[in-house]
Write a protein that holds these residues in place. Structure first.
Motif, mmCIF file in Angstrom:
data_model
loop_
_atom_site.group_PDB
_atom_site.id
_atom_site.type_symbol
_atom_site.label_atom_id
_atom_site.label_comp_id
_atom_site.label_asym_id
_atom_site.label_seq_id
_atom_site.Cartn_x
_atom_site.Cartn_y
_atom_site.Cartn_z
ATOM 1 N N ASP A 150 0.818 -1.160 -0.119
ATOM 2 C CA ASP A 150 -0.024 0.033 -0.083
ATOM 3 C C ASP A 150 0.804 1.454 -0.169
ATOM 4 O OD1 ASP A 150 -2.403 -1.038 -0.055
ATOM 5 O OD2 ASP A 150 -2.483 -0.957 2.189
ATOM 6 N N LYS A 202 -0.909 -6.864 -4.444
ATOM 7 C CA LYS A 202 -1.924 -5.903 -4.210
ATOM 8 C C LYS A 202 -3.245 -6.741 -5.459
ATOM 9 C CE LYS A 202 -3.738 -1.880 -2.479
ATOM 10 N NZ LYS A 202 -4.550 -2.644 -1.388
ATOM 11 N N SER A 206 -6.457 -7.865 -2.832
ATOM 12 C CA SER A 206 -7.483 -7.493 -3.384
ATOM 13 C C SER A 206 -8.910 -7.701 -3.694
ATOM 14 C CB SER A 206 -7.301 -6.583 -4.673
ATOM 15 O OG SER A 206 -6.492 -5.997 -5.078
ATOM 16 N N GLU A 211 -10.612 -1.871 -6.722
ATOM 17 C CA GLU A 211 -10.056 -1.711 -5.892
ATOM 18 C C GLU A 211 -8.229 -2.545 -7.028
ATOM 19 O OE1 GLU A 211 -7.910 -2.985 -1.599
ATOM 20 O OE2 GLU A 211 -9.788 -3.856 -2.268
#
Length: 213
Positions: A150, A202, A206, A211
């Motif tokens: 992130d 990610k 997700s 996202e």
């Protein structure tokens, strides 16, 4: 002191006979809060980039020693079922390192921090290979990789990459001017790998299509 601790950790990790987990826990547990405090203090609260414009000062030598210690702590993490705070802090507070990479510190430190970040994103692969299915046994790794991903994606989405030189004479990641002798391919590859790995992680973690986009 930093050098001594780093050397001891490396010697324990390289030993083929010692019960590494027990010895590392005995060594690091009493120092856990101190090392976390060092991380906050050295890389954030008392950091003055003017001390690090040259790689030859005493302050610069201390910073290199601390980066080496962070690398040893990362390598030692795989030996413990439940990592200590000092082994997690690099993941959970990676923003300190990201800020320093784009600051005015000497290129040598930027490069060392980038290579350390590369080891962080490749760490998951090492755990996967060793434990088979690490997230089932080690939820803290999942949490740490998510925090790191992130933070990296947040700065990459801004202008972070454009501020990173690709050599001491600095042509920049997003620039058009070539550096004398060419750009630093090691740093270019490491940065590219970091971005690809955090994107991959990610995507895999997700919940929604929005996202991922």
């Amino acid at each position: 002191c930093l050098w001594t601790l780093t050397t001891i950790i490396k010697d324990i990790l390289n030993d083929k006979v010692l019960p590494k987990a027990g010895i590392l826990k005995k060594l690091l547990a009493p120092l856990d809060a101190v090392l976390e405090g060092f991380y906050n203090s050295i890389l954030f609260h008392h950091f003055d980039s003017h001390h690090y414009t040259s790689p030859y000062s005493e302050a610069a030598n201390n910073l290199i020693g601390f980066i080496d210690l962070l690398e040893a702590l990362l390598a030692s993490r795989i030996e413990l079922e439940l990592p200590l705070g000092c082994q997690r802090v690099l993941f959970l507070k990676v923003s300190y390192v990201l800020n320093l990479i784009s600051s005015t510190i000497h290129y040598l430190f930027k490069k060392k921090f980038i290579m350390l970040l590369k080891k962080c994103v490749l760490y998951k692969s090492r755990e996967d290979a060793k434990r088979g299915s690490p997230f089932l046994q080690n939820p803290s790794l999942h949490e740490d990789m998510l925090a790191l991903s992130d933070a990296v994606l947040q700065v990459v989405n801004l202008t972070w990459l454009n501020q990173i030189p690709l050599g001491e004479k600095a042509s920049y990641f997003g620039g058009s001017e070539a550096a004398p002798g060419g750009s630093d391919q090691t740093v270019l590859r490491a940065l590219s790998l970091i971005v690809l790995k955090v994107l991959e992680f990610k995507f895999q973690n997700s919940a929604t299509e929005a996202e991922i986009k």
